[in-house]
Design a protein around this motif. Sequence first.
Motif, mmCIF file in Angstrom:
data_model
loop_
_atom_site.group_PDB
_atom_site.id
_atom_site.type_symbol
_atom_site.label_atom_id
_atom_site.label_comp_id
_atom_site.label_asym_id
_atom_site.label_seq_id
_atom_site.Cartn_x
_atom_site.Cartn_y
_atom_site.Cartn_z
ATOM 1 N N LEU A 121 0.829 -1.198 0.000
ATOM 2 C CA LEU A 121 0.000 0.000 0.000
ATOM 3 C C LEU A 121 0.871 1.258 0.000
ATOM 4 N N ALA A 140 -3.204 0.203 -3.901
ATOM 5 C CA ALA A 140 -4.214 -0.677 -3.303
ATOM 6 C C ALA A 140 -4.330 -1.936 -4.160
ATOM 7 N N ASP A 168 -6.704 -3.927 -4.847
ATOM 8 C CA ASP A 168 -7.833 -4.068 -5.781
ATOM 9 C C ASP A 168 -7.660 -3.198 -7.025
ATOM 10 N N SER A 169 -7.019 -2.011 -6.867
ATOM 11 C CA SER A 169 -6.783 -1.205 -8.085
ATOM 12 C C SER A 169 -5.711 -1.840 -8.954
ATOM 13 N N LEU A 201 -11.669 -5.834 2.987
ATOM 14 C CA LEU A 201 -10.959 -6.059 1.730
ATOM 15 C C LEU A 201 -11.635 -7.173 0.922
#
Lengths: 320, 128
Positions: free
Chosen positions: A256, A268, A270-271, A293
């Motif tokens: 992160l 992040a 997920d991105s 998450l």
Amino acid sequence: MPSVTWAGRSHQLAAGETVLDGLLRNGIEIAHACKAGSCGSCMLRAVAGEIAARAQVGLKDSWKTRGYFLSCMCVPEASLELAEVGAEARIPAQITAVDHLSDDVLRIRLLPERAFEFRAGQYLTLIRDSGLARSYSLASLPNERELELHVRLIPHGRMSTWLNQPETIGSNVQLQGPSGECFYVPGREEQPLLLAGAGTGLAPLWGIVHDALQQGHTGPIHLFHGALRPGGLYLREQLEALAASRSHFSYTPTVLNGPEEGRISVGAIDSIIGTTYPKLVGWRGFVCGDPTLVRSLKRKLFLAGIAMGDIYSDAFLPSV
Amino acid sequence: MHIMSTSNATLFEQLGGQAAVEAAVDNFYRKVLVDERVAHFFDDVDMDRQRGKQKAFLTMAFGGPHNYSGKDMRTGHARLVAMGLNDSHFDAIVELLGGTLKEMGVADELIGQVAAIAESTRADVLGK
């Protein structure tokens, strides 16, 4: 109000109170951790009385017929007579090794007294003599002799602090389980697999990756592991070596915060997945770790095109 | 090729039964989650449980077997009505449902029948 009988004594329950809360309120020590029907550590047996189906969700049929139920999910309508779970539901095991995988992740190895059957990616509940119970995902494979758990060290955490000391090696504990639906199902071996998790969410994913490879999965397998800082990316060398030796396995470590360093992606998780794979139609997904998450990753994978039935997840619930 | 008359088939059969519900549910749910008008009603829900509810809704709207009562509709949506659920959101859902069926190649006439069944729940869903 219904009453519950425990060790020959009867206790009144308050309106709407669960069996677990009622027993704890009366000073009776019952192992428990999640209070959400997930970890299974508060399981008891009803020797007389009716148990509603919602207090038996996820239990094996053979246990249900013997009256086993989760006391945190049970608000009885009529009185119950209770007993502790029998030896058939818990397997004694010895802790054989404890070592650090990172600053705040321990690897625990356990040798069960008899076969503990599970599928890679499932979790078990570890119970100490004191009744203290915590659930941990299995990182080992069913054909290995010892079980392996990854335990995050929590400041003042009662279980993790106890585990993190040399004299714990050789101690005996009880194991209950396994539980969980997050595992590799053989078949459709060309289907691409995406696995994502942060922190000790890697434990079940490590098991699932190795299980899929052992079972001859031929489609691409891509594992994303997230941590706050590079130091939290444990088992990184082993995963990089695996990616180098198996052409259809890829590994992306993500942090992160922190400077760009080697092959680590910053941002992040997920991105990073969204940028790598804007479309995931036809894939199978596995997501594990922190509940927030897991929720966000599930949504991301679903919107990118993975069918809901192809998303397997395990949210690590906090102990309460 | 033998062309079967569908005049006696129910709406549910003409749409393809439970298999059609299964084929539609993920696409419909994706549309709902990305539609700015209604997405916020689905922010805090458990996705697996919500998908089950979407399936039950589609089965009903497709004219299939269901055991919803008007009272279930009212109690089930009371929390959303308190959050501001109104006619415009109901219209959006019916539109997304129609769009899902259109993409599956369902004839307009059948889509109209589905919309009419959905419409019949409006007062209960909105707690009117």
